[in-house]
Design a protein around this motif. Sequence first.
Motif, PDB file in Angstrom:
ATOM      1  N   GLN A   1      13.687   3.106  -7.209  1.00 20.06           N
ATOM      2  CA  GLN A   1      13.985   1.808  -7.807  1.00 20.06           C
ATOM      3  C   GLN A   1      13.050   0.730  -7.269  1.00 20.06           C
ATOM      4  N   ALA A   2      12.708   0.802  -5.985  1.00 17.33           N
ATOM      5  CA  ALA A   2      11.797  -0.173  -5.384  1.00 17.33           C
ATOM      6  C   ALA A   2      10.415  -0.092  -6.027  1.00 17.33           C
ATOM      7  N   ILE A   3       9.942   1.124  -6.282  1.00 13.31           N
ATOM      8  CA  ILE A   3       8.635   1.300  -6.929  1.00 13.31           C
ATOM      9  C   ILE A   3       8.657   0.707  -8.334  1.00 13.31           C
ATOM     10  N   ALA A   4       9.727   0.989  -9.081  1.00 21.00           N
ATOM     11  CA  ALA A   4       9.845   0.466 -10.445  1.00 21.00           C
ATOM     12  C   ALA A   4       9.877  -1.053 -10.442  1.00 21.00           C
ATOM     13  N   LYS A   5      10.597  -1.618  -9.483  1.00 23.32           N
ATOM     14  CA  LYS A   5      10.692  -3.076  -9.407  1.00 23.32           C
ATOM     15  C   LYS A   5       9.370  -3.701  -8.986  1.00 23.32           C
ATOM     16  N   ALA A   6       8.672  -3.049  -8.068  1.00 22.25           N
ATOM     17  CA  ALA A   6       7.373  -3.559  -7.621  1.00 22.25           C
ATOM     18  C   ALA A   6       6.364  -3.542  -8.763  1.00 22.25           C
ATOM     19  N   ILE A   7       6.430  -2.532  -9.619  1.00 25.48           N
ATOM     20  CA  ILE A   7       5.559  -2.488 -10.798  1.00 25.48           C
ATOM     21  C   ILE A   7       5.909  -3.626 -11.745  1.00 25.48           C
TER      22      ILE A   7
ATOM     23  N   GLY B   1       4.676  -6.927 -10.561  1.00 22.02           N
ATOM     24  CA  GLY B   1       3.241  -7.070 -10.456  1.00 22.02           C
ATOM     25  C   GLY B   1       2.653  -6.821  -9.077  1.00 22.02           C
ATOM     26  N   TYR B   2       3.427  -6.266  -8.156  1.00 24.71           N
ATOM     27  CA  TYR B   2       2.914  -5.989  -6.820  1.00 24.71           C
ATOM     28  C   TYR B   2       2.038  -4.750  -6.805  1.00 24.71           C
ATOM     29  N   ILE B   3       2.382  -3.770  -7.625  1.00 23.59           N
ATOM     30  CA  ILE B   3       1.593  -2.551  -7.720  1.00 23.59           C
ATOM     31  C   ILE B   3       1.380  -2.217  -9.180  1.00 23.59           C
ATOM     32  N   ALA B   4       0.455  -1.311  -9.435  1.00 23.69           N
ATOM     33  CA  ALA B   4       0.147  -0.933 -10.823  1.00 23.69           C
ATOM     34  C   ALA B   4       0.725   0.435 -11.147  1.00 23.69           C
TER      35      ALA B   4
ATOM     36  N   ALA C   1       0.826  -1.205   0.000  1.00 31.76           N
ATOM     37  CA  ALA C   1       0.000   0.000   0.000  1.00 31.76           C
ATOM     38  C   ALA C   1       0.861   1.255   0.000  1.00 31.76           C
ATOM     39  N   CYS C   2       1.901   1.260   0.810  1.00 31.18           N
ATOM     40  CA  CYS C   2       2.789   2.423   0.860  1.00 31.18           C
ATOM     41  C   CYS C   2       3.522   2.615  -0.472  1.00 31.18           C
ATOM     42  N   LEU C   3       3.991   1.529  -1.052  1.00 34.10           N
ATOM     43  CA  LEU C   3       4.660   1.626  -2.347  1.00 34.10           C
ATOM     44  C   LEU C   3       3.712   2.117  -3.423  1.00 34.10           C
ATOM     45  N   GLN C   4       2.475   1.614  -3.406  1.00 33.46           N
ATOM     46  CA  GLN C   4       1.494   2.014  -4.409  1.00 33.46           C
ATOM     47  C   GLN C   4       1.222   3.521  -4.353  1.00 33.46           C
ATOM     48  N   LEU C   5       1.008   4.028  -3.145  1.00 32.10           N
ATOM     49  CA  LEU C   5       0.708   5.449  -2.992  1.00 32.10           C
ATOM     50  C   LEU C   5       1.931   6.311  -3.319  1.00 32.10           C
ATOM     51  N   ALA C   6       3.107   5.832  -2.923  1.00 36.91           N
ATOM     52  CA  ALA C   6       4.329   6.555  -3.270  1.00 36.91           C
ATOM     53  C   ALA C   6       4.524   6.551  -4.786  1.00 36.91           C
ATOM     54  N   GLY C   7       4.184   5.418  -5.415  1.00 40.36           N
ATOM     55  CA  GLY C   7       4.263   5.336  -6.871  1.00 40.36           C
ATOM     56  C   GLY C   7       3.274   6.243  -7.566  1.00 40.36           C
TER      57      GLY C   7
ATOM     58  N   THR D   1       6.135   5.551  10.556  1.00 40.60           N
ATOM     59  CA  THR D   1       5.744   4.188  10.197  1.00 40.60           C
ATOM     60  C   THR D   1       5.745   3.996   8.686  1.00 40.60           C
ATOM     61  N   VAL D   2       5.248   4.998   7.962  1.00 43.85           N
ATOM     62  CA  VAL D   2       5.252   4.927   6.492  1.00 43.85           C
ATOM     63  C   VAL D   2       6.681   4.810   5.966  1.00 43.85           C
ATOM     64  N   ASN D   3       7.560   5.625   6.477  1.00 44.41           N
ATOM     65  CA  ASN D   3       8.957   5.566   6.032  1.00 44.41           C
ATOM     66  C   ASN D   3       9.598   4.224   6.371  1.00 44.41           C
ATOM     67  N   ALA D   4       9.197   3.647   7.506  1.00 46.99           N
ATOM     68  CA  ALA D   4       9.720   2.334   7.886  1.00 46.99           C
ATOM     69  C   ALA D   4       9.233   1.260   6.913  1.00 46.99           C
ATOM     70  N   TYR D   5       7.945   1.316   6.538  1.00 48.30           N
ATOM     71  CA  TYR D   5       7.413   0.352   5.566  1.00 48.30           C
ATOM     72  C   TYR D   5       8.114   0.500   4.212  1.00 48.30           C
ATOM     73  N   LEU D   6       8.317   1.727   3.797  1.00 45.58           N
ATOM     74  CA  LEU D   6       8.983   1.950   2.515  1.00 45.58           C
ATOM     75  C   LEU D   6      10.440   1.491   2.555  1.00 45.58           C
ATOM     76  N   ALA D   7      11.080   1.672   3.691  1.00 44.82           N
ATOM     77  CA  ALA D   7      12.474   1.243   3.836  1.00 44.82           C
ATOM     78  C   ALA D   7      12.593  -0.279   3.795  1.00 44.82           C
TER      79      ALA D   7
END
Length: 242
Positions: free
Chosen positions: A230-236, A239-242, A187-193, A211-217
Amino acid sequence: MKDGKGKGDGGKKPGRQASRADFFPRLIAMQRFAHARNFVVFKMTNSGLPGRRKLSIIIDNFSSDSAMTAMSVLDAYGEQMLDHLEISSLPLLWHGIEDSQTAEMADFAAFVRHMKERSLPACGVAFPIRLGGMGNGYVVFVANYLDLTSEAVVDLHDRSHQLMMDLLVLDERRAMPDDVLSSREVACLQLAGDGLVSEEVAEKLRLSVHTVNAYLATATMKLDSVNRIQAIAKAIRLGYIA
């Protein structure tokens, strides 16, 4: 706002574990389109020596008792293919001998590079795939006779590029723990993305900024990434996020 993908574990999981065998139908369809006899997909890997790379076979449909094998293609043209992969994305074409040959076409020069003839009882075309950090390699088709238009070469190269990308993503996901990301991390990655900063993500999810920064870390670490982008790009890509 886009919601995080997946079920309770946060990931976008297929109904069953995907495998390389799932790529056979796509390769067979491409083989038939090219009127080829066999296919092989090579991936460039490190041989274990500093600065020394090699091509490894990751999937093929050659018969083990056939005179022509994926390894014979590699032995004959591996070095040339490696050298070419470093400098060009043009397909490589080789002529066969005796009854094996490739049709000569006036418009081929702009679409392929010719390799020197070797003692292989077939001709072939090798499509170089250069995906940078994801990986590099070739999708190769061999036949007793190849007669491809420039349009067919371009189409096969495009399909080979997508196939190699999907293969590498599959390998990347299989190398990770099954539940690599939690629902909160997704969820945090998706919103950051989606372009939200940590304060906005915290407000959306009713969490503290810390807490958000901890989840993203932790998501960045689990995805073996150097930073949040890079984490957002890799998660996309996985297939973890859109």
